[in-house]
Design an enzyme around this catalytic site. Structure first.
Site, PDB file in Angstrom:
ATOM      1  N   GLY A  77      35.346  44.570  46.180  1.00 15.18           N
ATOM      2  CA  GLY A  77      34.212  43.743  45.383  1.00 15.18           C
ATOM      3  C   GLY A  77      33.518  42.701  46.297  1.00 15.18           C
ATOM      4  N   ASP A 106      37.604  37.470  35.859  1.00 17.20           N
ATOM      5  CA  ASP A 106      37.474  38.178  34.599  1.00 17.20           C
ATOM      6  C   ASP A 106      38.734  37.687  33.484  1.00 17.20           C
ATOM      7  OD1 ASP A 106      36.424  40.022  32.601  1.00 17.20           O
ATOM      8  OD2 ASP A 106      37.466  41.643  33.417  1.00 17.20           O
TER       9      ASP A 106
HETATM   10  P1  IMP Z   1      40.768  40.067  36.549  1.00 13.50           P
HETATM   11  O1  IMP Z   1      42.084  40.335  37.067  1.00 13.50           O
HETATM   12  O2  IMP Z   1      40.552  40.539  35.138  1.00 13.50           O
HETATM   13  O3  IMP Z   1      40.365  38.647  36.893  1.00 13.50           O
HETATM   14  O4  IMP Z   1      39.773  41.142  37.427  1.00 13.50           O
HETATM   15  C1  IMP Z   1      39.248  41.031  38.614  1.00 13.50           C
HETATM   16  C2  IMP Z   1      38.649  42.102  39.127  1.00 13.50           C
HETATM   17  O5  IMP Z   1      38.113  43.249  38.272  1.00 13.50           O
HETATM   18  C3  IMP Z   1      37.446  41.845  39.891  1.00 13.50           C
HETATM   19  O6  IMP Z   1      37.879  41.436  41.286  1.00 13.50           O
HETATM   20  C4  IMP Z   1      36.535  43.011  39.861  1.00 13.50           C
HETATM   21  O7  IMP Z   1      37.036  43.918  41.007  1.00 13.50           O
HETATM   22  C5  IMP Z   1      36.908  43.740  38.628  1.00 13.50           C
HETATM   23  N1  IMP Z   1      36.062  43.448  37.469  1.00 13.50           N
HETATM   24  C6  IMP Z   1      36.294  42.456  36.558  1.00 13.50           C
HETATM   25  N2  IMP Z   1      35.073  42.459  35.754  1.00 13.50           N
HETATM   26  C7  IMP Z   1      34.228  43.205  36.251  1.00 13.50           C
HETATM   27  C8  IMP Z   1      32.849  43.674  36.059  1.00 13.50           C
HETATM   28  O8  IMP Z   1      32.076  43.228  34.966  1.00 13.50           O
HETATM   29  N3  IMP Z   1      32.249  44.554  36.606  1.00 13.50           N
HETATM   30  C9  IMP Z   1      32.831  45.034  37.922  1.00 13.50           C
HETATM   31  N4  IMP Z   1      34.013  44.776  38.207  1.00 13.50           N
HETATM   32  C10 IMP Z   1      34.678  43.814  37.427  1.00 13.50           C
END
Ligand code: IMP
Length: 180
Positions: free
Chosen positions: A48, A106
């Site tokens: 990403g 996120d």
């Molecule tokens: P976390 O572990 O929930 O903080 O998620 C992080 C990863 O989830 C990010 O590096 C993204 O690759 C993916 N992600 C979280 N939210 C989104 C979104 O709204 N669109 C696309 N990818 C997301």
């Protein structure tokens, strides 16, 4: 900019290319000031963050290195949860000023699991640069040192972010249209 259809979902324009680039140049200016004379190493998390990392790094004017890693999660032997490992870390982080470059924080789960592993390498300092943050989705609080935009808890695509593999090449950021 118009509505966009990716797979089965509809997305609406949220952040323009101009807004994104302007914010990134401000973030880079701050990093340039903070790391003057320190030769930091940026660690960008694939997939990403690849576009954000490139644009941020182009605006870095001080001496700096960049490396890219991929995080893989697997089920640990004993633990009930998933274990995250970094693939491709080719820089010795010991004693280095490290800046993690992430597309979006996120739930915070990914970094919450991964940061302690990086700490084991004893970097001189460890900071996080993230383009986007959804505070309402946060489960594990993470301190983001350089943040692009705080956004609502809605799925976004574009500028490196995908929906099921598609959308990373869009130059703007689009938000999911939630149908009632
Ligand atoms: P976390 O572990 O929930 O903080 O998620 C992080 C990863 O989830 C990010 O590096 C993204 O690759 C993916 N992600 C979280 N939210 C989104 C979104 O709204 N669109 C696309 N990818 C997301």
């Amino acid at each position: 900019m118009e509505h966009l259809r990716v797979h089965d979902k509809e997305f609406t324009p949220y952040l323009s290319e101009k807004e994104i680039q302007a914010r990134i140049s401000e973030m880079a200016a701050q990093i340039n000031r903070d790391y003057e004379g320190k030769k930091p190493v940026f660690i960008a998390i694939l997939n990403g963050a690849f576009i954000f990392a490139a644009d941020l790094f182009k605006n870095i004017r001080i001496e700096a290195e960049i490396s890219f890693i991929k995080l893989a999660s697997y089920k640990g032997v004993k633990s009930t949860g998933k274990v995250i490992t970094a693939i491709g870390l080719d820089v010795d982080l010991h004693g280095r000023e490290v800046v993690i470059v992430e597309d979006i924080v996120d739930t915070g789960k990914t970094l919450h699991q991964f940061l302690p592993q990086l700490e084991h390498n004893h970097p001189a300092s460890l900071r996080i640069a993230a383009l986007l943050h959804k505070p309402d989705a946060m489960v594990h609080p993470i301190r983001i040192d350089y943040l692009g935009f705080t956004i609502p808890n809605k799925f976004v695509i574009g500028y490196g972010l995908d929906y099921d593999g598609l959308g990373r090449n869009i130059r703007e950021i689009y938000q999911l249209v939630e149908k009632p």
